[in-house]
Motif scaffolding. Structure first.
Motif, mmCIF file in Angstrom:
data_model
loop_
_atom_site.group_PDB
_atom_site.id
_atom_site.type_symbol
_atom_site.label_atom_id
_atom_site.label_comp_id
_atom_site.label_asym_id
_atom_site.label_seq_id
_atom_site.Cartn_x
_atom_site.Cartn_y
_atom_site.Cartn_z
ATOM 1 N N VAL A 132 3.488 17.084 -22.170
ATOM 2 C CA VAL A 132 2.806 17.957 -21.212
ATOM 3 C C VAL A 132 3.694 18.095 -19.978
ATOM 4 C CG1 VAL A 132 0.504 17.353 -22.042
ATOM 5 C CG2 VAL A 132 1.546 16.009 -20.198
ATOM 6 N N PRO A 133 3.460 19.102 -19.140
ATOM 7 C CA PRO A 133 4.296 19.273 -17.941
ATOM 8 C C PRO A 133 4.329 18.052 -17.031
ATOM 9 C CG PRO A 133 3.032 21.262 -18.358
ATOM 10 C CD PRO A 133 2.531 20.244 -19.329
ATOM 11 N N ASP A 134 3.236 17.282 -17.002
ATOM 12 C CA ASP A 134 3.224 16.083 -16.163
ATOM 13 C C ASP A 134 4.317 15.093 -16.562
ATOM 14 O OD1 ASP A 134 1.168 17.040 -14.656
ATOM 15 O OD2 ASP A 134 -0.395 15.818 -15.601
ATOM 16 N N ASP A 135 4.666 15.045 -17.837
ATOM 17 C CA ASP A 135 5.748 14.165 -18.280
ATOM 18 C C ASP A 135 7.065 14.580 -17.646
ATOM 19 O OD1 ASP A 135 4.073 12.660 -20.044
ATOM 20 O OD2 ASP A 135 4.225 14.262 -21.536
ATOM 21 N N VAL A 136 7.316 15.881 -17.628
ATOM 22 C CA VAL A 136 8.540 16.395 -17.017
ATOM 23 C C VAL A 136 8.532 16.138 -15.514
ATOM 24 C CG1 VAL A 136 9.943 18.465 -16.636
ATOM 25 C CG2 VAL A 136 8.766 18.144 -18.830
ATOM 26 N N ASP A 137 7.399 16.397 -14.859
ATOM 27 C CA ASP A 137 7.294 16.173 -13.416
ATOM 28 C C ASP A 137 7.573 14.711 -13.051
ATOM 29 O OD1 ASP A 137 6.592 18.813 -13.250
ATOM 30 O OD2 ASP A 137 4.466 18.461 -12.836
ATOM 31 N N ALA A 138 6.995 13.800 -13.831
ATOM 32 C CA ALA A 138 7.100 12.383 -13.511
ATOM 33 C C ALA A 138 8.530 11.866 -13.627
ATOM 34 C CB ALA A 138 6.179 11.570 -14.419
ATOM 35 N N LEU A 139 9.333 12.505 -14.475
ATOM 36 C CA LEU A 139 10.679 12.004 -14.748
ATOM 37 C C LEU A 139 11.783 12.807 -14.071
ATOM 38 C CD1 LEU A 139 10.078 11.335 -18.533
ATOM 39 C CD2 LEU A 139 10.655 9.577 -16.847
ATOM 40 N N ALA A 140 11.445 13.953 -13.498
ATOM 41 C CA ALA A 140 12.476 14.867 -12.989
ATOM 42 C C ALA A 140 13.376 14.193 -11.958
ATOM 43 C CB ALA A 140 11.824 16.117 -12.403
ATOM 44 N N THR A 141 12.802 13.533 -10.981
ATOM 45 C CA THR A 141 13.620 12.911 -9.940
ATOM 46 C C THR A 141 14.482 11.790 -10.501
ATOM 47 O OG1 THR A 141 11.941 13.427 -8.269
ATOM 48 C CG2 THR A 141 13.550 11.734 -7.715
ATOM 49 N N THR A 142 13.909 10.965 -11.347
ATOM 50 C CA THR A 142 14.645 9.843 -11.923
ATOM 51 C C THR A 142 15.792 10.301 -12.802
ATOM 52 O OG1 THR A 142 12.606 8.539 -11.903
ATOM 53 C CG2 THR A 142 14.386 7.738 -13.289
ATOM 54 N N VAL A 143 15.596 11.393 -13.531
ATOM 55 C CA VAL A 143 16.611 11.869 -14.467
ATOM 56 C C VAL A 143 17.647 12.769 -13.802
ATOM 57 C CG1 VAL A 143 16.959 13.286 -16.542
ATOM 58 C CG2 VAL A 143 15.068 11.653 -16.452
ATOM 59 N N LEU A 144 17.262 13.513 -12.780
ATOM 60 C CA LEU A 144 18.156 14.539 -12.232
ATOM 61 C C LEU A 144 18.878 14.139 -10.951
ATOM 62 C CD1 LEU A 144 15.912 17.724 -12.707
ATOM 63 C CD2 LEU A 144 17.632 16.800 -14.268
ATOM 64 N N ALA A 145 18.244 13.375 -10.080
ATOM 65 C CA ALA A 145 18.748 13.220 -8.719
ATOM 66 C C ALA A 145 20.144 12.622 -8.645
ATOM 67 C CB ALA A 145 17.767 12.370 -7.897
ATOM 68 N N HIS A 146 20.457 11.636 -9.489
ATOM 69 C CA HIS A 146 21.745 10.961 -9.370
ATOM 70 C C HIS A 146 22.920 11.816 -9.826
ATOM 71 C CE1 HIS A 146 20.487 10.255 -13.522
ATOM 72 N NE2 HIS A 146 21.736 9.999 -13.836
ATOM 73 N N ARG A 147 22.645 12.958 -10.451
ATOM 74 C CA ARG A 147 23.715 13.828 -10.941
ATOM 75 C C ARG A 147 24.155 14.854 -9.904
ATOM 76 N NH1 ARG A 147 22.716 13.476 -16.751
ATOM 77 N NH2 ARG A 147 20.703 12.472 -17.077
ATOM 78 N N MET A 148 23.386 15.026 -8.840
ATOM 79 C CA MET A 148 23.587 16.141 -7.931
ATOM 80 C C MET A 148 24.220 15.685 -6.619
ATOM 81 S SD MET A 148 20.151 18.330 -8.752
ATOM 82 C CE MET A 148 19.015 17.098 -8.181
ATOM 83 N N ILE A 149 24.877 16.640 -5.930
ATOM 84 C CA ILE A 149 25.573 16.354 -4.679
ATOM 85 C C ILE A 149 25.106 17.356 -3.635
ATOM 86 C CG2 ILE A 149 27.807 16.194 -3.523
ATOM 87 C CD1 ILE A 149 29.060 15.535 -6.206
ATOM 88 N N LEU A 150 24.742 16.840 -2.474
ATOM 89 C CA LEU A 150 24.297 17.695 -1.386
ATOM 90 C C LEU A 150 25.488 18.354 -0.685
ATOM 91 C CD1 LEU A 150 21.670 15.335 0.297
ATOM 92 C CD2 LEU A 150 21.142 17.420 -0.970
ATOM 93 N N VAL A 151 25.264 19.529 -0.123
ATOM 94 C CA VAL A 151 26.248 20.140 0.758
ATOM 95 C C VAL A 151 26.211 19.408 2.103
ATOM 96 C CG1 VAL A 151 25.994 22.397 -0.352
ATOM 97 C CG2 VAL A 151 24.609 21.848 1.658
ATOM 98 N N PRO A 152 27.284 19.469 2.896
ATOM 99 C CA PRO A 152 27.233 18.846 4.224
ATOM 100 C C PRO A 152 26.120 19.456 5.075
ATOM 101 C CG PRO A 152 29.498 19.405 3.600
ATOM 102 C CD PRO A 152 28.606 20.040 2.581
ATOM 103 N N ARG A 153 25.399 18.602 5.772
ATOM 104 C CA ARG A 153 24.305 19.017 6.656
ATOM 105 C C ARG A 153 23.302 19.907 5.898
ATOM 106 N NH1 ARG A 153 28.940 19.253 9.430
ATOM 107 N NH2 ARG A 153 29.187 21.480 9.029
ATOM 108 N N ALA A 154 22.906 19.436 4.716
ATOM 109 C CA ALA A 154 21.992 20.202 3.862
ATOM 110 C C ALA A 154 20.642 20.395 4.549
ATOM 111 C CB ALA A 154 21.802 19.494 2.527
#
Length: 346
Positions: free
Chosen positions: A292-314
């Motif tokens: 269900v969508p709740d499964d995706v919501d619950a895991l999105a931050t844990t699965v995605l966040a460490h792969r991404m890089i912020l721009v300076p002064r985001a």
């Protein structure tokens, strides 16, 4: 559970190996899952979310990165998960002088036979605990790239397969700590999930003092499932149904990270595959044979966040400064239209 599977193809280290394991029935799967959770929660006081994520990654055939300050239980969590599985376990202590061959293995010349013989390294195990992975040089860290993605090791032109299931549980200290190297983007992207354990609350810390008065709870932890049983649990997770609308929902979240102005690097297509696989495992652990969508919501931050890089002064679209990548993922998830759940097809 339903035999219908998602059109999204599996991509994991052993995708090309025969899938001979038979799925478990719902009661057997739940029994194993609950027993592993209880055992690990008895060792790591007050951290059920970290335990659930570790078990989810194991059943989704991913790899887990545990990042936090020293002394909060990163290695304890990794060792507790390994103790619950009656398979081969190895531990690698990453240090600045560690070499790639110390991880993968080396070909040794046998003078009497006149041949080179491959001596496997510690990566040849079902569960590999990499302690303080970011204390090794990037060259040494890269020794894990092939085995984590392809389930194999190539030494001197010869390829050696790793036995499934294969899980890397790595711990790392925050980059600001002395003597650490940042993980390369390619390395971070191979970890399905990253978690931080955090400090325990006062009650859990006091209970920890009592539990460890006469030894470590790890010493009292017995295996719960053997390798054959774990393969059957993984086979059960593979059978969990993902509807096209939920697939589209996961894809929309990941694609939004690539267009967000606060991010210099968005999530990769590999992260979409891993997000869906993790959602399957979460659904199975919750007793459902569909995502269900709740499964995706619950895991999105844990699965995605460490792969991404912020721009300076985001900044967020409303001008507020971004305090972390997690905020961006949560904003994207909140802004993505949620599909109407669809039950498995008959």
């Amino acid at each position: 559970m339903s035999t219908m599977t998602s059109p999204i193809p599996d991509s994991h280290p052993h995708a090309d190996q025969p899938r001979t394991a038979q799925p478990l029935d719902a009661d057997a799967f739940a029994g194993y899952g609950d027993a592993i959770r209880r055992a690990m929660n008895g060792v790591l006081d007050g951290k059920p979310e970290a335990v659930d994520t570790a078990l989810t990654v194991l059943l989704a055939e991913g790899h887990l990165l545990i990042e936090d300050v020293p002394g909060v239980g990163k290695t304890v969590l990794a060792r507790a998960l390994a103790r619950c599985i009656a398979g081969s376990v190895s531990r690698i202590q990453f240090t600045p002088d560690l070499l790639p061959a110390d991880i993968t293995g080396v070909s040794v010349y046998r003078q009497q036979q006149g041949v080179f013989e491959f001596t496997p390294g510690p990566v040849f195990a079902h569960i590999v605990i990499g302690d303080e992975i970011n204390r090794a040089s990037p060259k040494t860290q890269s020794a894990l790239l092939e085995c984590m993605e392809e389930g194999q090791v190539t030494v001197d032109g010869r390829t050696h397969r790793l036995e499934a299931p294969f899980l890397v549980v790595a711990t790392q200290n925050p980059v600001e700590m002395e003597g650490t190297y940042p993980l390369p983007e390619a390395q971070r992207d191979r970890f399905m999930a990253r978690i931080s354990i955090g400090y325990p609350d006062a009650e859990s810390e006091q209970r920890m003092l009592r539990d460890r008065e006469h030894g470590s709870p790890l010493d009292r932890l017995d295996p719960i499932v053997d390798v054959a049983g774990l393969r059957r649990m993984i086979a059960t997770v593979r059978e969990v149904y993902v509807s096209p609308s939920v697939e589209a929902y996961a894809v929309a979240i990941v694609q939004a990270t690539r267009d967000d102005t606060a991010l210099r690097l968005g999530a990769s297509p590999r992260s979409t595959l891993q997000l869906v696989r993790a959602a399957r495992a979460r659904a199975a652990l919750d007793g459902r044979d569909f995502v269900v969508p709740d499964d995706v919501d619950a895991l999105a931050t844990t699965v995605l966040a460490h792969r991404m890089i912020l721009v300076p002064r985001a900044q967020h679209p409303d001008g507020r400064p971004v305090r972390g990548v997690e905020e961006v993922v949560q904003r994207i998830v909140a802004a993505t239209p949620v599909p109407v759940p669809q039950a498995p097809r008959a």
